[in-house]
Design a protein around this motif. Sequence first.
Motif, PDB file in Angstrom:
ATOM      1  N   HIS A  54      34.892 104.099  48.457  1.00 57.88           N
ATOM      2  CA  HIS A  54      34.013 104.275  47.290  1.00 57.88           C
ATOM      3  C   HIS A  54      34.660 103.727  46.033  1.00 57.88           C
ATOM      4  N   LEU A  55      35.975 103.940  45.849  1.00 63.76           N
ATOM      5  CA  LEU A  55      36.678 103.392  44.675  1.00 63.76           C
ATOM      6  C   LEU A  55      36.631 101.868  44.690  1.00 63.76           C
ATOM      7  N   ALA A  56      36.846 101.297  45.930  1.00 58.43           N
ATOM      8  CA  ALA A  56      36.794  99.827  46.005  1.00 58.43           C
ATOM      9  C   ALA A  56      35.394  99.313  45.672  1.00 58.43           C
ATOM     10  N   ARG A  57      34.366 100.000  46.155  1.00 58.85           N
ATOM     11  CA  ARG A  57      32.997  99.564  45.859  1.00 58.85           C
ATOM     12  C   ARG A  57      32.648  99.790  44.386  1.00 58.85           C
ATOM     13  N   ALA A  58      33.223 100.860  43.762  1.00 60.73           N
ATOM     14  CA  ALA A  58      33.002 101.057  42.325  1.00 60.73           C
ATOM     15  C   ALA A  58      33.557  99.873  41.546  1.00 60.73           C
ATOM     16  N   ASN A  59      34.688  99.380  41.936  1.00 60.68           N
ATOM     17  CA  ASN A  59      35.275  98.196  41.292  1.00 60.68           C
ATOM     18  C   ASN A  59      34.345  97.003  41.450  1.00 60.68           C
ATOM     19  N   ILE A  60      33.813  96.851  42.653  1.00 60.31           N
ATOM     20  CA  ILE A  60      32.902  95.728  42.914  1.00 60.31           C
ATOM     21  C   ILE A  60      31.624  95.885  42.099  1.00 60.31           C
ATOM     22  N   GLU A 101      28.178 104.357  38.981  1.00 60.98           N
ATOM     23  CA  GLU A 101      28.488 105.755  38.740  1.00 60.98           C
ATOM     24  C   GLU A 101      28.433 106.567  40.048  1.00 60.98           C
ATOM     25  N   GLU A 102      27.475 106.216  40.936  1.00 58.51           N
ATOM     26  CA  GLU A 102      27.370 106.938  42.208  1.00 58.51           C
ATOM     27  C   GLU A 102      28.618 106.745  43.065  1.00 58.51           C
ATOM     28  N   GLU A 103      29.137 105.510  43.103  1.00 59.95           N
ATOM     29  CA  GLU A 103      30.354 105.263  43.900  1.00 59.95           C
ATOM     30  C   GLU A 103      31.525 106.056  43.355  1.00 59.95           C
ATOM     31  N   ALA A 104      31.644 106.065  42.035  1.00 55.50           N
ATOM     32  CA  ALA A 104      32.748 106.808  41.429  1.00 55.50           C
ATOM     33  C   ALA A 104      32.597 108.304  41.688  1.00 55.50           C
ATOM     34  N   GLU A 105      31.348 108.808  41.570  1.00 57.73           N
ATOM     35  CA  GLU A 105      31.113 110.226  41.781  1.00 57.73           C
ATOM     36  C   GLU A 105      31.368 110.596  43.253  1.00 57.73           C
ATOM     37  N   ALA A 106      30.952 109.713  44.193  1.00 57.81           N
ATOM     38  CA  ALA A 106      31.191 109.981  45.624  1.00 57.81           C
ATOM     39  C   ALA A 106      32.684 110.055  45.918  1.00 57.81           C
ATOM     40  N   ALA A 107      33.473 109.171  45.324  1.00 59.11           N
ATOM     41  CA  ALA A 107      34.921 109.212  45.518  1.00 59.11           C
ATOM     42  C   ALA A 107      35.496 110.528  45.016  1.00 59.11           C
ATOM     43  N   ARG A 108      35.005 110.995  43.848  1.00 61.00           N
ATOM     44  CA  ARG A 108      35.506 112.256  43.292  1.00 61.00           C
ATOM     45  C   ARG A 108      35.142 113.437  44.190  1.00 61.00           C
ATOM     46  N   LYS A 109      33.918 113.435  44.736  1.00 56.75           N
ATOM     47  CA  LYS A 109      33.511 114.546  45.603  1.00 56.75           C
ATOM     48  C   LYS A 109      34.402 114.626  46.843  1.00 56.75           C
ATOM     49  N   ARG A 186      43.257 103.145  42.937  1.00 54.12           N
ATOM     50  CA  ARG A 186      43.127 102.804  44.353  1.00 54.12           C
ATOM     51  C   ARG A 186      44.492 102.726  45.033  1.00 54.12           C
ATOM     52  N   ALA A 187      45.456 102.177  44.319  1.00 56.91           N
ATOM     53  CA  ALA A 187      46.800 102.095  44.897  1.00 56.91           C
ATOM     54  C   ALA A 187      47.359 103.489  45.159  1.00 56.91           C
ATOM     55  N   ASP A 188      47.136 104.394  44.161  1.00 53.16           N
ATOM     56  CA  ASP A 188      47.604 105.762  44.360  1.00 53.16           C
ATOM     57  C   ASP A 188      46.823 106.446  45.491  1.00 53.16           C
ATOM     58  N   MET A 189      45.505 106.126  45.563  1.00 52.00           N
ATOM     59  CA  MET A 189      44.698 106.694  46.630  1.00 52.00           C
ATOM     60  C   MET A 189      45.150 106.172  48.001  1.00 52.00           C
ATOM     61  N   LEU A 190      45.506 104.897  48.045  1.00 51.62           N
ATOM     62  CA  LEU A 190      46.001 104.324  49.299  1.00 51.62           C
ATOM     63  C   LEU A 190      47.294 105.001  49.746  1.00 51.62           C
ATOM     64  N   THR A 191      48.110 105.367  48.740  1.00 55.73           N
ATOM     65  CA  THR A 191      49.334 106.106  49.067  1.00 55.73           C
ATOM     66  C   THR A 191      49.000 107.439  49.737  1.00 55.73           C
ATOM     67  N   GLN A 192      47.956 108.106  49.211  1.00 52.51           N
ATOM     68  CA  GLN A 192      47.532 109.367  49.823  1.00 52.51           C
ATOM     69  C   GLN A 192      46.983 109.137  51.236  1.00 52.51           C
ATOM     70  N   VAL A 193      46.282 108.007  51.425  1.00 55.39           N
ATOM     71  CA  VAL A 193      45.784 107.686  52.772  1.00 55.39           C
ATOM     72  C   VAL A 193      46.942 107.490  53.732  1.00 55.39           C
ATOM     73  N   TYR A 194      47.954 106.756  53.281  1.00 58.22           N
ATOM     74  CA  TYR A 194      49.136 106.558  54.134  1.00 58.22           C
ATOM     75  C   TYR A 194      49.816 107.902  54.433  1.00 58.22           C
ATOM     76  N   PHE A 195      49.862 108.754  53.406  1.00 59.39           N
ATOM     77  CA  PHE A 195      50.489 110.063  53.599  1.00 59.39           C
ATOM     78  C   PHE A 195      49.720 110.861  54.651  1.00 59.39           C
ATOM     79  N   SER A 196      48.381 110.841  54.541  1.00 61.13           N
ATOM     80  CA  SER A 196      47.566 111.561  55.529  1.00 61.13           C
ATOM     81  C   SER A 196      47.727 110.951  56.920  1.00 61.13           C
ATOM     82  N   THR A 197      47.800 109.623  56.977  1.00 66.07           N
ATOM     83  CA  THR A 197      47.994 108.964  58.274  1.00 66.07           C
ATOM     84  C   THR A 197      49.322 109.365  58.897  1.00 66.07           C
ATOM     85  N   SER A 198      50.355 109.414  58.072  1.00 62.86           N
ATOM     86  CA  SER A 198      51.665 109.817  58.594  1.00 62.86           C
ATOM     87  C   SER A 198      51.637 111.260  59.074  1.00 62.86           C
ATOM     88  N   GLN A 199      50.851 112.107  58.393  1.00 58.76           N
ATOM     89  CA  GLN A 199      50.711 113.493  58.840  1.00 58.76           C
ATOM     90  C   GLN A 199      50.054 113.556  60.209  1.00 58.76           C
TER      91      GLN A 199
END
Length: 578
Positions: A54-60, A101-109, A186-199
């Motif tokens: 959603h963050l990537a699509r908000a950028n787009i 705004e919807e993409e940004a709001e979806a990412a926040r939810k 997005r970079a910080d979010m990707l870090t969280q994705v990697y963290f979750s993947t490692s978990q």
Amino acid sequence: MPIFNQSIRRKIVGIALGLIVLMLVTSILSMVMSSQVGILLDELTNRYIPAYSHLARANIRSLERALALRQMVMTRMGSPSDEQAYAARLRDFEALDRKFEEEAEAARKLINAIIDDVRTYSDNAALARLDVRIESAVTELRRDLDEGNAKLLKQVEAKDMTAARDTLEHLDTLRDVFNRKVDTIRADMLTQVYFSTSQVISRQHQTIIVSGVVTLLAAIVGFAFALLVSSGITRPVRLLLAGARDVEAGRFDKPITVSTQDEIGELAAAFNRMIEQLRHNERIRETFGRYIDPKVVQGLIDRPEVAIDGERRMMTIMFCDMSGFTSMSEGMTPRGLVKVMNHYFTVMSAPIRNNRGIIDKYIGDAIMSYWGPPFIEEEEQGLLAGLAAVEMTDQVPALQKQLPDLLGIRAMPVPCDLRVGIATGEVLTGSIGSELMMSFTVMGDAVNLASRLEAVNKVYGTRILISQATADGIGSRLELREIDRLAVAGQSAPQAIFEVMARAGAFTEAQVTLRTHYADGLAAYRGRRFDEARAAFNAALEAVPGDGPSRTMLVRIAQFAANPPDPNWDGVWRLEQK
């Protein structure tokens, strides 16, 4: 241990239940850990990755929104102005603005859902900061863009192109600033994705390791438990097997140890009682084996109906007698006589047993024995009886030397010898006797004929005489010679009788000559050519001086010279003439 006092069924059920419990514990633990991994995977695939998307699509969407704004401005500034196209571009712009705004709001939810989910471990503080940064960046961009868009639309309406360009550049700058913020988020979010993947990966490895360890422990515990219980079952079974092998080998003196109180323990106790009974039966068998041939005893045990009903079988019967016994026994003490007879029977019984014969009874100094089914094959019985007779006569020289030593004298007052009669024919086998005492024996013409042939040896000066049927069964496997034709009282047809002279191939030249001359003399005798017969029998005596049958036939020819035979004489010697 109490467990060994349980029944085998309870032991087996206990092992099965124990293994089932271990399997259930292992399965439940694996399911729990796998469900935790599933929750982590679900969060990764349904929240982390979609939030990042959603963050990537908000950028787009921000880029598409800026492009739509430029297209709207270009449409408005065209000459002439196309109101419809402008309205369409305006609608596109507004739609992209909402999608942004919807993409940004979806990412926040999604980020807030991750924070609110207590089932999973996540860096909630970092995620909360990301939520705030997204909200702040979108709010600032919205405020600045609303002001810039309104200003730009006024400038476009006023056809102030210079000012409009400046405003567009300002809006591009705002958008670039926003895009950089979004890229950072997005970079910080990707870090969280990697963290979750490692978990997820770590939890998967942990699940595999723990499941493997628990399964191994369950297997070890289950195997140890099963080994403990099964050893309590197999140990007495092995003792039973060893005891059964001892019994099979005829050893009844080794009872097995009863170490359990289950069914196997009861079986071991019953096995010991069986061994005791077998030992008792064996003592009975050994005792009666001295009075009744063991093969007869076994046959009666296997087929008791034979003793009751009787059977008709083709058998070979032997009678053996010691010559000179009556005269010899008159001067012996009872103890000496028993000693001599026991030794005599021992020596003469061995060849019969060795040649698979059945000793029926001892009658005075005589031995009655027989050969036939089911103890041996029918075609072997004549040969085995003949071989036993030859071996018995072979024992005579040694017996003659042993008897004086047994009696403690220098020489026997009367020389002893052996007479054997063998006949083959159909006999009745069964138990004969009274209700008080029975004897398993054989009866029939063959028995009578064998007894007569044993006695006829005295007439011909022979040791072994056999019937025609026995000679036919022997064939060329022993050296035979025909002695005479004999008619026995009670039998309608006369038959030839034969002497067993030696084993096959053991003939001397003198014996060959003897048999040839005797056969010539016998043929001449039956043809009433008595002079020719006399010459042949004399030639036989020259080959083997003292040959009993030749001397007997010469005496008979001499009698015929004094009293010629009846014209209807058929060359048969009738036993009642004896």
